[in-house]
Design a protein around this motif. Sequence first.
Motif, PDB file in Angstrom:
ATOM      1  N   GLY A   3       0.812  -1.206   0.000  1.00  0.00           N
ATOM      2  CA  GLY A   3       0.000   0.000   0.000  1.00  0.00           C
ATOM      3  C   GLY A   3       0.843   1.253   0.000  1.00  0.00           C
ATOM      4  O   GLY A   3       2.054   1.219   0.273  1.00  0.00           O
ATOM      5  N   ILE A   4       0.189   2.373  -0.280  1.00  0.00           N
ATOM      6  CA  ILE A   4       0.897   3.657  -0.323  1.00  0.00           C
ATOM      7  C   ILE A   4       1.448   4.020   1.053  1.00  0.00           C
ATOM      8  O   ILE A   4       2.522   4.613   1.155  1.00  0.00           O
ATOM      9  CB  ILE A   4      -0.020   4.778  -0.886  1.00  0.00           C
ATOM     10  N   ILE A   9       6.141   4.890   4.654  1.00  0.00           N
ATOM     11  CA  ILE A   9       6.908   4.509   5.838  1.00  0.00           C
ATOM     12  C   ILE A   9       8.306   4.045   5.444  1.00  0.00           C
ATOM     13  O   ILE A   9       9.294   4.392   6.104  1.00  0.00           O
ATOM     14  CB  ILE A   9       6.163   3.429   6.646  1.00  0.00           C
ATOM     15  N   MET A  10       8.403   3.278   4.344  1.00  0.00           N
ATOM     16  CA  MET A  10       9.705   2.806   3.888  1.00  0.00           C
ATOM     17  C   MET A  10      10.603   3.988   3.506  1.00  0.00           C
ATOM     18  O   MET A  10      11.798   3.998   3.831  1.00  0.00           O
ATOM     19  CB  MET A  10       9.519   1.868   2.683  1.00  0.00           C
ATOM     20  N   ILE A  11      10.051   4.989   2.866  1.00  0.00           N
ATOM     21  CA  ILE A  11      10.830   6.165   2.477  1.00  0.00           C
ATOM     22  C   ILE A  11      11.268   6.955   3.710  1.00  0.00           C
ATOM     23  O   ILE A  11      12.420   7.389   3.811  1.00  0.00           O
ATOM     24  CB  ILE A  11      10.022   7.046   1.501  1.00  0.00           C
ATOM     25  N   VAL A  12      10.368   7.112   4.684  1.00  0.00           N
ATOM     26  CA  VAL A  12      10.705   7.857   5.900  1.00  0.00           C
ATOM     27  C   VAL A  12      11.783   7.116   6.695  1.00  0.00           C
ATOM     28  O   VAL A  12      12.769   7.724   7.137  1.00  0.00           O
ATOM     29  CB  VAL A  12       9.439   8.091   6.759  1.00  0.00           C
ATOM     30  N   VAL A  13      11.609   5.797   6.858  1.00  0.00           N
ATOM     31  CA  VAL A  13      12.614   5.006   7.572  1.00  0.00           C
ATOM     32  C   VAL A  13      13.946   5.066   6.833  1.00  0.00           C
ATOM     33  O   VAL A  13      15.003   5.235   7.453  1.00  0.00           O
ATOM     34  CB  VAL A  13      12.142   3.543   7.749  1.00  0.00           C
ATOM     35  N   GLY A  14      13.925   4.942   5.514  1.00  0.00           N
ATOM     36  CA  GLY A  14      15.152   5.019   4.725  1.00  0.00           C
ATOM     37  C   GLY A  14      15.851   6.356   4.866  1.00  0.00           C
ATOM     38  O   GLY A  14      17.078   6.418   5.010  1.00  0.00           O
TER      39      GLY A  14
END
Length: 99
Positions: A3-4, A9-14
């Motif tokens: 999901g979006i 979340i993946m971008i923020v964690v990265g």
Amino acid sequence: MVGIDSIIIMIVVGAIAGWLAGQIVRGFGFGLIWDIIIGIIGAFIGVWLLTQLGFVPFSGFIGSIVNAVIGAVVLLVIVGFIKRHCAPPLRIFGYLRPA
């Protein structure tokens, strides 16, 4: 299907993990895009490395950041080692380019 919200979340964690790894290894970040890329790759490396060493990877949002930072630091140390010891010096018009 991812999901979006998972992608965000993946971008923020990265981004957080890449920036923290840059602070630990070099003392500064690499810019937003590179921080995100380093952090996401670092997350995969961190989970794989912790599993190989017999540790259970951390869970939750903060745990994801910790896993990604561990992997991103390992990634940056390896890349730095390869860059320092294996890359030939760049020559521009016959002179060595300052590092």
